[in-house]
Design a protein around this motif. Structure first.
Motif, PDB file in Angstrom:
ATOM      1  N   LEU A  44      26.531  38.571  35.503  1.00 13.85           N
ATOM      2  CA  LEU A  44      26.710  39.175  34.194  1.00 13.85           C
ATOM      3  C   LEU A  44      27.722  38.369  33.413  1.00 13.85           C
ATOM      4  CD1 LEU A  44      26.783  42.983  35.135  1.00 13.85           C
ATOM      5  CD2 LEU A  44      24.852  41.644  34.250  1.00 13.85           C
ATOM      6  N   VAL A  45      27.656  38.536  32.073  1.00 15.76           N
ATOM      7  CA  VAL A  45      28.539  37.767  31.191  1.00 15.76           C
ATOM      8  C   VAL A  45      29.741  38.627  30.844  1.00 15.76           C
ATOM      9  CG1 VAL A  45      28.715  36.617  28.963  1.00 15.76           C
ATOM     10  CG2 VAL A  45      26.600  36.453  30.285  1.00 15.76           C
ATOM     11  N   PHE A  46      30.941  37.975  30.872  1.00 16.63           N
ATOM     12  CA  PHE A  46      32.185  38.679  30.571  1.00 16.63           C
ATOM     13  C   PHE A  46      33.075  37.783  29.714  1.00 16.63           C
ATOM     14  CE2 PHE A  46      30.631  40.454  34.549  1.00 16.63           C
ATOM     15  CZ  PHE A  46      30.732  41.823  34.329  1.00 16.63           C
ATOM     16  N   CYS A  47      34.008  38.420  29.100  1.00 15.45           N
ATOM     17  CA  CYS A  47      34.997  37.670  28.321  1.00 15.45           C
ATOM     18  C   CYS A  47      36.017  37.057  29.256  1.00 15.45           C
ATOM     19  CB  CYS A  47      35.659  38.587  27.294  1.00 15.45           C
ATOM     20  SG  CYS A  47      36.645  39.904  28.054  1.00 15.45           S
ATOM     21  N   LYS A  48      36.950  36.318  28.671  1.00 22.53           N
ATOM     22  CA  LYS A  48      37.950  35.615  29.475  1.00 22.53           C
ATOM     23  C   LYS A  48      38.891  36.557  30.210  1.00 22.53           C
ATOM     24  CE  LYS A  48      41.140  35.007  25.577  1.00 22.53           C
ATOM     25  NZ  LYS A  48      42.181  35.867  26.125  1.00 22.53           N
ATOM     26  N   ASP A  49      38.967  37.814  29.716  1.00 25.57           N
ATOM     27  CA  ASP A  49      39.874  38.773  30.349  1.00 25.57           C
ATOM     28  C   ASP A  49      39.228  39.522  31.499  1.00 25.57           C
ATOM     29  OD1 ASP A  49      41.898  38.126  28.560  1.00 25.57           O
ATOM     30  OD2 ASP A  49      41.149  39.566  27.079  1.00 25.57           O
ATOM     31  N   HIS A  50      37.876  39.536  31.581  1.00 24.29           N
ATOM     32  CA  HIS A  50      37.221  40.358  32.590  1.00 24.29           C
ATOM     33  C   HIS A  50      36.192  39.596  33.437  1.00 24.29           C
ATOM     34  CE1 HIS A  50      38.306  43.304  29.295  1.00 24.29           C
ATOM     35  NE2 HIS A  50      38.970  43.806  30.363  1.00 24.29           N
ATOM     36  N   PHE A  51      36.231  38.268  33.441  1.00 19.44           N
ATOM     37  CA  PHE A  51      35.195  37.544  34.199  1.00 19.44           C
ATOM     38  C   PHE A  51      35.481  37.501  35.697  1.00 19.44           C
ATOM     39  CE2 PHE A  51      38.340  34.301  33.552  1.00 19.44           C
ATOM     40  CZ  PHE A  51      38.258  33.471  34.665  1.00 19.44           C
ATOM     41  N   MET A  52      36.762  37.738  36.119  1.00 21.54           N
ATOM     42  CA  MET A  52      37.082  37.763  37.531  1.00 21.54           C
ATOM     43  C   MET A  52      36.475  39.001  38.171  1.00 21.54           C
ATOM     44  SD  MET A  52      38.736  35.009  38.184  1.00 21.54           S
ATOM     45  CE  MET A  52      39.466  35.354  39.773  1.00 21.54           C
ATOM     46  N   PRO A  53      35.973  38.920  39.439  1.00 19.98           N
ATOM     47  CA  PRO A  53      35.305  40.058  40.093  1.00 19.98           C
ATOM     48  C   PRO A  53      36.160  41.325  40.153  1.00 19.98           C
ATOM     49  CG  PRO A  53      34.886  38.057  41.315  1.00 19.98           C
ATOM     50  CD  PRO A  53      35.909  37.702  40.273  1.00 19.98           C
ATOM     51  N   ASP A  54      37.470  41.162  40.357  1.00 20.78           N
ATOM     52  CA  ASP A  54      38.312  42.348  40.464  1.00 20.78           C
ATOM     53  C   ASP A  54      38.618  42.975  39.108  1.00 20.78           C
ATOM     54  OD1 ASP A  54      39.766  40.023  39.850  1.00 20.78           O
ATOM     55  OD2 ASP A  54      41.651  40.941  40.516  1.00 20.78           O
ATOM     56  N   LYS A  55      38.314  42.268  38.001  1.00 19.98           N
ATOM     57  CA  LYS A  55      38.594  42.800  36.668  1.00 19.98           C
ATOM     58  C   LYS A  55      37.437  43.660  36.141  1.00 19.98           C
ATOM     59  CE  LYS A  55      42.596  40.778  36.265  1.00 19.98           C
ATOM     60  NZ  LYS A  55      43.856  41.574  36.205  1.00 19.98           N
ATOM     61  N   HIS A  56      36.230  43.377  36.555  1.00 17.97           N
ATOM     62  CA  HIS A  56      35.115  44.186  36.065  1.00 17.97           C
ATOM     63  C   HIS A  56      34.467  45.011  37.172  1.00 17.97           C
ATOM     64  CE1 HIS A  56      33.184  40.328  37.302  1.00 17.97           C
ATOM     65  NE2 HIS A  56      32.198  41.161  37.747  1.00 17.97           N
ATOM     66  N   MET A  57      35.211  45.151  38.324  1.00 19.94           N
ATOM     67  CA  MET A  57      34.745  45.956  39.447  1.00 19.94           C
ATOM     68  C   MET A  57      33.336  45.520  39.862  1.00 19.94           C
ATOM     69  SD  MET A  57      37.369  47.768  39.952  1.00 19.94           S
ATOM     70  CE  MET A  57      36.730  48.970  41.126  1.00 19.94           C
ATOM     71  N   CYS A  58      33.229  44.242  40.190  1.00 16.47           N
ATOM     72  CA  CYS A  58      31.928  43.664  40.553  1.00 16.47           C
ATOM     73  C   CYS A  58      31.330  44.414  41.730  1.00 16.47           C
ATOM     74  CB  CYS A  58      32.110  42.183  40.873  1.00 16.47           C
ATOM     75  SG  CYS A  58      30.546  41.326  41.165  1.00 16.47           S
ATOM     76  N   THR A  59      30.091  44.782  41.616  1.00 16.64           N
ATOM     77  CA  THR A  59      29.422  45.594  42.649  1.00 16.64           C
ATOM     78  C   THR A  59      28.571  44.769  43.582  1.00 16.64           C
ATOM     79  OG1 THR A  59      27.588  45.999  41.118  1.00 16.64           O
ATOM     80  CG2 THR A  59      29.380  47.607  41.128  1.00 16.64           C
ATOM     81  N   HIS A  60      28.622  43.479  43.463  1.00 13.04           N
ATOM     82  CA  HIS A  60      27.817  42.613  44.339  1.00 13.04           C
ATOM     83  C   HIS A  60      28.270  42.784  45.792  1.00 13.04           C
ATOM     84  CE1 HIS A  60      25.872  39.004  45.955  1.00 13.04           C
ATOM     85  NE2 HIS A  60      25.066  39.088  44.881  1.00 13.04           N
ATOM     86  N   GLY A  61      27.347  42.869  46.723  1.00 15.81           N
ATOM     87  CA  GLY A  61      27.659  43.207  48.107  1.00 15.81           C
ATOM     88  C   GLY A  61      28.531  42.191  48.816  1.00 15.81           C
ATOM     89  N   SER A  62      28.430  40.934  48.463  1.00 17.27           N
ATOM     90  CA  SER A  62      29.157  39.874  49.188  1.00 17.27           C
ATOM     91  C   SER A  62      30.553  39.636  48.649  1.00 17.27           C
ATOM     92  CB  SER A  62      28.365  38.556  49.114  1.00 17.27           C
ATOM     93  OG  SER A  62      28.231  38.142  47.765  1.00 17.27           O
ATOM     94  N   VAL A  63      30.903  40.423  47.621  1.00 18.46           N
ATOM     95  CA  VAL A  63      32.208  40.207  47.013  1.00 18.46           C
ATOM     96  C   VAL A  63      33.265  40.942  47.826  1.00 18.46           C
ATOM     97  CG1 VAL A  63      33.623  40.521  44.976  1.00 18.46           C
ATOM     98  CG2 VAL A  63      31.202  39.914  44.758  1.00 18.46           C
ATOM     99  N   SER A  64      34.309  40.264  48.144  1.00 21.90           N
ATOM    100  CA  SER A  64      35.464  40.897  48.799  1.00 21.90           C
ATOM    101  C   SER A  64      36.679  40.590  47.969  1.00 21.90           C
ATOM    102  CB  SER A  64      35.636  40.369  50.225  1.00 21.90           C
ATOM    103  OG  SER A  64      35.810  38.974  50.226  1.00 21.90           O
ATOM    104  N   VAL A  65      37.305  41.618  47.510  1.00 22.25           N
ATOM    105  CA  VAL A  65      38.471  41.457  46.648  1.00 22.25           C
ATOM    106  C   VAL A  65      39.681  41.171  47.510  1.00 22.25           C
ATOM    107  CG1 VAL A  65      39.923  42.558  44.914  1.00 22.25           C
ATOM    108  CG2 VAL A  65      37.458  43.013  44.969  1.00 22.25           C
ATOM    109  N   ILE A  66      40.351  40.082  47.192  1.00 23.15           N
ATOM    110  CA  ILE A  66      41.551  39.672  47.936  1.00 23.15           C
ATOM    111  C   ILE A  66      42.758  40.331  47.304  1.00 23.15           C
ATOM    112  CG2 ILE A  66      42.969  37.718  48.655  1.00 23.15           C
ATOM    113  CD1 ILE A  66      40.510  35.965  48.433  1.00 23.15           C
ATOM    114  N   GLU A  67      43.414  41.105  48.116  1.00 22.22           N
ATOM    115  CA  GLU A  67      44.608  41.794  47.613  1.00 22.22           C
ATOM    116  C   GLU A  67      45.785  40.821  47.609  1.00 22.22           C
ATOM    117  OE1 GLU A  67      45.319  45.153  49.994  1.00 22.22           O
ATOM    118  OE2 GLU A  67      43.462  46.208  49.413  1.00 22.22           O
TER     119      GLU A  67
END
Length: 275
Positions: A30-53
């Motif tokens: 999906l397309v996002f602006c510069k503030d929300h393109f990171m997976p943890d910023k737009h709550m990416c629901t893709h199964g292979s995504v793992s958010v690094i704390e």
């Protein structure tokens, strides 16, 4: 003037910002602006995504030395007081000993060095002394040889047909079986060793049976060490003179030897060859 076909709106429902340089998420595409393109910023629901704390913040260790505010990310504790010190203050005196103890330790470590220096100095002294004695002895030997050569020239016997410039002088001791005194002789430097022996034997009136296979042979030896002059009878005397194997005016011994005997190359009891 509006450009409705230019740019994309952010895919985040709460944003929907029009962005002329949008970013595409590599996971959900999906397309996002510069503030929300990171997976943890737009709550990416893709199964292979793992958010690094975010990890724990780095620790910084401050130097415990007075009036020092230096800090480092690596702890360097003193082995004695177990306190952290910077590189500049790592020798802060905690493990210092008294002057007497330090002097004893220094003396202990320097003792082998002093012993080596003393041993080296003694070895150098002995080597120098040996070299000086050798040089002095060599000088005396050369001087004595010159004096003996002068004396031999006045009384030596030999073939009158040898030119004076070709003459080589020797003082010859006869074999022990012939109780005769030493005799001064001269031979030609162009002669072979075999011919020199024949001439010396003839001058000294010593029976010579070198041409007989089974008879004992006459050979010449150095008087100072008993070593044979040369085992090759065909070699020229001039070659030995150039090599320094024999010297003009030297003292030689004429003696019978059995060539089958291993001791025939060296004479013993040299003190018996004297006048």
């Amino acid at each position: 003037m509006e450009f409705p076909g230019l740019g994309k709106r952010c895919g985040l429902l709460e944003c929907k910002q029009l962005d002329f340089l949008p970013f595409k998420c590599s996971h959900c595409e999906l397309v996002f602006c510069k503030d929300h393109f990171m997976p943890d910023k737009h709550m990416c629901t893709h199964g292979s995504v793992s958010v690094i704390e975010a990890g724990e913040p780095l620790k910084h260790y401050c130097c415990t030395h007075d009036d020092c505010s230096t800090s480092s990310s690596m702890e360097m504790c003193c082995k004695v007081c177990n306190k952290h010190f910077c590189l500049h203050h790592r020798h802060h005196g905690c493990s210092d000993t008294d002057q007497m103890t330090r002097d004893k330790e220094r003396s202990k470590w320097e003792a082998p060095k002093r012993q080596f220096e003393l041993a080296k100095a003694e070895a150098d002294r002995q080597v120098d002394a040996s070299l000086n004695r050798a040089k002095k002895k060599e000088s005396l030997n050369k001087t004595a040889l010159k004096i003996q050569l002068m004396r031999l020239k006045g009384k030596a016997a030999g073939s009158k047909g040898i030119l004076v410039s070709d003459r080589v002088y020797f003082l010859i001791y006869p074999p022990l079986t012939f109780p005769q005194k030493s005799k001064a002789v001269f031979v030609a430097k162009q002669w072979s060793i075999g011919r020199v022996i024949d001439s010396v034997a003839d001058i000294c009136d010593i029976p010579n049976r070198n041409n007989q296979t089974t008879a004992t042979k006459l050979r010449l030896f150095h008087h100072h060490d008993g070593q044979t002059l040369c085992t090759e009878m065909e070699r020229k005397l001039d070659e030995l003179l150039n090599e320094g194997t024999v010297m003009d005016g030297e003292t030689l011994v004429l003696e019978y030897v059995n060539e089958k005997d291993h001791d025939s190359f060296c004479l013993k009891c040299l003190d018996q060859y004297k006048d």
